[in-house]
Structure formats: C-alpha cells, structure tokens
Design an enzyme around this catalytic site. Structure first.
Site, PDB file in Angstrom:
ATOM      1  N   ASP A 126       9.668  23.785 -23.674  1.00  0.00           N
ATOM      2  CA  ASP A 126       9.662  22.650 -24.391  1.00  0.00           C
ATOM      3  C   ASP A 126      10.109  22.789 -26.038  1.00  0.00           C
ATOM      4  OD1 ASP A 126       8.015  24.435 -25.673  1.00  0.00           O
ATOM      5  OD2 ASP A 126       6.350  23.247 -26.224  1.00  0.00           O
ATOM      6  N   ASP A 153       8.205  28.894 -19.771  1.00  0.00           N
ATOM      7  CA  ASP A 153       7.873  29.376 -20.959  1.00  0.00           C
ATOM      8  C   ASP A 153       6.469  29.418 -21.050  1.00  0.00           C
ATOM      9  OD1 ASP A 153       8.416  30.027 -23.828  1.00  0.00           O
ATOM     10  OD2 ASP A 153       7.767  28.115 -24.280  1.00  0.00           O
ATOM     11  N   THR A 202       4.412  29.286 -24.717  1.00  0.00           N
ATOM     12  CA  THR A 202       3.901  28.283 -25.571  1.00  0.00           C
ATOM     13  C   THR A 202       4.213  26.810 -25.341  1.00  0.00           C
ATOM     14  OG1 THR A 202       3.942  30.114 -27.284  1.00  0.00           O
ATOM     15  CG2 THR A 202       3.709  28.120 -28.209  1.00  0.00           C
TER      16      THR A 202
END
Length: 681
Positions: free
Chosen positions: A567, A368, A370
């Site tokens: 996350d 990912d 961000t």
C-alpha cells in the site's frame, strides 16, 4: 465496429441495441414472405399452383430480398468487404461470401436463366436461394441484437457505480446562503451542506456538524461510520443521520468514485492474453474455412447427385455460414466484461484483463506488513532515552523532523507529540533516505530519525537502550531511533495492530495453494513476531524498496508466478515488477497506479475473493472457447455434407445460420452466469 466512449457517460447507451432491433424486425417483415414463397411449393396441394413455378414468383422473391440485404443487412456486407480487401478475415467475411454467392446465383437465375449451365438446373429450372440469403441475414441480425443487449447487461455494474453520486449539491456561499446547484458546478474549496438521507456529492472533509455515513459502497462494511469535524467523506456514500457542512476537496473526475468507474470501464475494454490466442486461431481458421468451402464445392460438383452445381453451391454456403467465428470472438471479451463488473461489486478494481488471467496462475504472494497485514494506523507505545536525555525532548525532535514525511509511522510520532502538547521546532535542510529514515537541522544540530544503522551512521553502540529496543522488537513493536549529531539519544516504539481478518485470509490463501512471503522494512525481531503470529511461510526484514523489487524479480526468475500486495510508496517498484500487483485501497496513489488490481476494502480477504473471481472468469472463458471450437469442429464437416453418403442428410444454409446464432447466444448466456458467481470468504 460501433465505437464506444473512452470515459463512461453515466447514461445507458442502448442505441446499438435499438438499431439492431430495428434492422432485425424490419428484415423479418421481408424474410417471412420470401421464406413462404420458397417453402409453400413443398406442401402437397399447393406445390402444383402455376404461380410458384412462374417467373413472377422468382422476381417477387428477388424484390423482397433486396431490402433485407441492402437496408437491414447492408452494414454486414460493408464490414465483410472491408475485411476481405484488407485481409483481416472475420465472421463478416464468411457471411458476405456465403450470402453473396447464394444471392448472386439466384439473381442470375431470375434475370438471365438461359446463361446457367444444365448442371445448375433440375427439371430445366435453377433452384433459387433467396430465402436462404434473407433468413441468414435475419438470423445474423438476431445474433447481433442479442449480443448488443448482452453487452448492455455487462455494463450494469458500471451504471450502478455511476448512479451513486447525486445530480445536485447544496452550496453555501460566503454570506451563508444555501443554494442547490448542479453537481458539475461544484468547485474545489466550496462549502457544501449534506442533509440526512442525502448522498455525499464530492470527496471532502467535514468542517461543521456531524453525521452517520453508510460507506458500504466503498468499504463493504454495513455499519454507518460517525463523521465529525476533520473526518474525510467520500462521494456517493449515504448520510443516514445528522447534518454536516463539508469542504469540497476533489470534484468531478478526481473523486474516488469517478476513479473507480474509470478503472472499471478501462478494464472492461482491455484484452486478456488468452484473447490473442483466440485471435490467432481465428486468423488461421477463416482462410481454412474458405478453403474447405471451395473443396466442398468441387467435390459436390464432381461426385454429387444432380443438380451437381446447385448442391455444390448450397453446401459451400452452408460451410461458410456455420463456421462463422463470432462465438470464438465473443468467448473472451464477454466473460472479461461481466467478470470486471462482478469484481467491482465486491470492491475489487481490475486495471486490465491481463491481471485477471495472471492472478489465477499465481504461486507466491509477496506482502508488505504495514497497512497490508496490519491496520496501518500505528500508535506510539513507548519512548526510551539515553541517561540524561528527556523523553519529551526526544519525541519533540523526532516529531519535528517527521512532520516533513507522510509515512504512517511518522504520523504516529506526530500524533503522540500533539497529545503531549509539545511545540514542534523549525527544521531546515530536510532530507530523506527511502527505506532508512529522515534527517534535518534543528537549532544547528543534525537530527536523524529512522533505522539504527542510519541514525548512528553505521556506528551501532551496544548499551541499555539498544537492548531495550531488541526487547520491544520481540514484542512486535516497530522501533525507530533518534540521534543528535551522530549520538544516539532515544528510541520510539510503535505498535500497529494486526487486522482481525489477516489470520483467516492467510489460512484461506494457503488452502488455495499459495506460498506467502512477507517483506518489510521493519527490523528482524518485529518481522519474526508478526510472521509467526499470522502464519507466514517466509519473511524478510529490513528490506529497502529496491530490495523488494529485486526479490520479486528473483522469485520470478526461479519459476514462481508472483503477486505482490502493498500500500505504500516504497511498495510501488515491487508492485510494478510482480506478475500481478495488488494495491490496498487505503494506500498511496502511486501504489494503486503501479498495481493491476486494487482492493477498495484494504483487506487481505479481498485477495482471496480476487483469486476466486479470477479462477471463475478463466474457467468461464475456457468453457466458452470449448463451446466455440466444438461447435465449429462438428458443424463444418456436417455442413460440408459428410453425413450425406451415410444418412442422406444435407444441412440447409438457413439451419447453419440458426446454429451459428445459437452458438453465440450460448456463449453470451454462459458468460452472464458470472454475475451470479458465488465468491466465498
């Protein structure tokens, strides 16, 4: 086998080691005299003594051997008996059969010597094997004692983690009086005093005062972090300077440290898939060894030198003892236990052993953006509006809607509104579309915040504002759009700095042969800018959670071994779908629950370390399995007497038992080397 608590207690439980030590040294007290009574007749000058050839000598050996087998080694025969009647054959099966045969024959030779055929006798007397039975049990107990001690060493990392929390905390009651209480008595909501030099007792938030807290246990960063009102503090971290009052938010088993301890303990108990292969081999191996022992007995009884049956018995027992598969059974779990503990010291939390084994085979890493590539602490850099609109008004509407969300970008919008002292509006009928945006009613108008297609409901205009958005996206800004009753009113550009370690981590992962794929919900231009800056092989922009999951599945179906690192809540489906999921520690609980590995430091370099550790652990397991198989491959034929026709060499059951114990010790020693494994950044 001895049971272990599911939840670690914090106390070092060496009861099994102490029990085995008691049995081992107790067995020595009886085994040494038995050994001497059997061996001294072989010494010139002593062998002629009448006592050594008398019935009294046999009865004394019998009496001394009984405590070794019944008291010290009794549990061995209980386990062996249960394994045989349930046909779950293992090391105790072979020891029980081998030692039982040697002892039963010797006891019969002492109690009723006349019923034994002449083929068992030499010079009219049957040879006794009490010393073999006693010494074999003593050597097995030595191996069990060393194994119990080694298991205690593998738990050192866990004990070190558990020792981080203090035993007491200073509670401040409603009257302001401070009282030191046991940590178990601390409750959520209570105020606690943390003095300089003291450890933070529970997870919570600073409400008064300040301090400089060493968080290296959690983050790996050596420099203390300044803590003031509103900052979060974590149980087990050390307050180096200053004094502050905190509110307890998570206590007992709910703290981050307790979660880490529980995860490490659970992983140490788990089994790697390679263990199943070893178990299958052992399941075939033990019956095969029994067959070889029987065949050896028959061959020696028919073709061997006199006394044929006595030699046949000795060699059959030697085969059973030397082939004991304890080294095979230890090969995988001992390495997993040490490896998981070693990983915890590096801030790598392994949920199960399968994750360690799988990570070594990964060919593609999906990440990912961000919070994984970037800091995960975005800030608003630009606010642009349609002619006639007010920047403050657009930001106020967006922040009012985003107040209902916990997304990192939402928090950036809210902080920006607070910095401008904008009063947020009341929102009704709030709703969210995962991966698209959020919406709600403010003063009777429908406000949408999120992706351009979402806020305009598919009717994307082409104007100065959308061109401005394209320009900002090319500058690696994340652009979220705001609409009112379907009409585009403005945009908010947010920048999330790339982590300082990201580029180096990507370089090292490439050096390990991994392909890196970035999947983000961000727009095409922003994704492209970030991918080019850090050196990503391939990227996908505007990806929704379901699409992340589907892409991971597609990669797996194409033959790739996929690891997914993320996350956020939106990463959880993909983390669960990947061959191994890697959650960044600063992320959501859902992400960490879906992943097989959690990086406490939220740093891509942790993946580099995790993969190096995986390779080290699996290499160690293969070495252990090699030792175990080679040892048995060589030892069984020698014990069966294959060298006797050529070199006249027979293997005593005692020597076989010593070799069996040595193989276990070599496996344990090799596994403990993982504690010193160098993991390069």
């Amino acid at each position: 086998m001895a049971l272990e608590p599911k939840e670690p207690t914090g106390a070092i439980d060496d009861s099994e080691y102490r029990t085995m030590r008691k049995y081992f040294y107790g067995s020595l007290i009886f085994s040494i005299p038995v050994f001497l009574l059997a061996m001294l007749p072989m010494i010139p000058g002593l062998g002629e003594a009448d006592f050594f050839h008398s019935a009294a000598n046999g009865w004394l050996q019998f009496a001394l051997t009984l405590p070794v087998l019944i008291w010290a080694g009794g549990f061995i025969f209980v386990r062996g008996y249960k394994s045989i009647i349930s046909w779950n054959l293992n090391m105790f099966s072979l020891i029980t059969i081998g030692v039982g045969a040697a002892f039963a024959f010797s006891a019969l030779a002492v109690i009723a010597p006349d019923i034994l055929p002449d083929a068992f006798k030499m010079g009219g007397q049957a040879h006794l094997y009490f010393e073999s039975a006693a010494v074999i049990v003593s050597l097995v107990l030595l191996g069990q004692m060393l194994e119990a001690r080694a298991r205690g060493k593998t738990g050192e990392a866990l004990q070190l983690l558990m020792s981080q929390t203090p035993d007491t905390a200073i509670v401040i009651d409603e009257s302001g009086e401070e009282k030191e209480v046991s940590l178990d008595e601390v409750k959520v909501g209570q105020r606690l005093r943390v003095k300089p030099g003291a450890k933070v007792p529970v997870d919570g938030q600073v409400v008064d005062g300040s301090g400089a807290v060493d968080e290296s246990m959690i983050t790996g960063e050596p420099d203390p972090v300044k803590k003031a009102q509103g900052d979060a503090v974590t149980a087990g971290t050390l307050n180096q300077r200053g004094s502050f009052i905190m509110t307890a938010e998570k206590v007992g088993g709910d703290t981050l440290l307790a979660g880490i301890v529980s995860l490490v303990a659970s992983a140490q108990r788990s089994r790697a898939p390679i263990q199943a292969a070893a178990d299958r081999v052992a399941g075939i191996f033990v019956p095969a060894v029994i067959g070889i022992a029987v065949l050896s007995f028959i061959c020696w009884a028919i073709f061997g030198p006199p006394p044929q049956f006595a030699n046949a018995l000795v060699n059959a027992v030697a085969v059973l003892i030397i082939a004991c598969p304890c080294a095979l059974g230890l090969a995988t779990p001992i390495s997993i236990m040490v490896g998981v503990g070693r990983a915890a010291r590096e801030g790598i939390l392994v949920k199960n052993a399968e994750a360690i084994e799988t990570l070594e085979k990964v060919t593609t890493l999906v990440i990912d953006k961000t919070g994984t590539l970037t800091e995960g602490q975005p800030k608003v850099t630009d606010v642009a509006v349609i002619d006639g609109s007010n920047e403050g008004a657009v930001l106020r509407l967006a922040a009012s809607i985003e107040k209902q969300s916990e997304h990192p970008l939402a928090l950036a919008v809210i902080r920006s509104a607070e910095e401008r002292d904008l009063k947020l509006a009341k929102v009704t009928d709030f709703d969210s579309e995962t991966g698209d945006g959020v919406m709600g009613q403010i003063d009777g108008a429908e406000i949408r915040v999120g992706r351009l297609e979402f806020v305009t409901q598919g009717k994307v205009p082409q104007n100065d504002l959308t061109q401005k958005g394209d320009t900002l996206a090319k500058q690696a800004r994340t652009v979220i759009w705001v609409s009112k009753d379907g009409q585009l009113t403005g945009l908010i550009a947010i920048a999330d700095p790339i982590k300082s370690t990201t580029k180096e981590a990507i370089r090292q992962l490439h050096a390990q042969g991994l392909k890196i794929v970035m999947m983000t919900g961000d727009n095409q231009e922003t994704a492209k800018a970030v991918a080019e800056e850090v050196g990503i092989d391939k990227y996908y922009a505007g990806v929704k959670p379901a699409a992340k999951h589907d892409e991971v599945q597609r990669l797996k179906q194409s033959g790739e071994k996929v690891a997914m690192a993320g996350d956020g809540l939106n990463d959880a489906p993909a983390l669960a779908a990947a061959d191994v999921g890697i959650a960044m520690g600063a992320g959501t609980d859902v992400a960490m629950e879906s992943a097989g590995i959690t990086l406490v430091h939220s740093d891509l370099l942790g993946i580099v370390k995790a993969r190096a550790l995986s390779q080290g652990v699996m290499k160690n397991i293969r070495q252990n399995l090699f030792f175990a198989f080679v040892y048995n491959g060589v030892g069984v034929p020698v014990a069966a007497g294959i060298l006797y026709p050529f070199l006249g060499i027979l293997l005593s059951p005692m020597i076989a038992a010593a070799a069996m114990s040595l193989s276990s010790v070599s496996v344990i020693g090799n596994a403990l080397r993982l504690k010193r494994l160098k993991i390069k950044n």
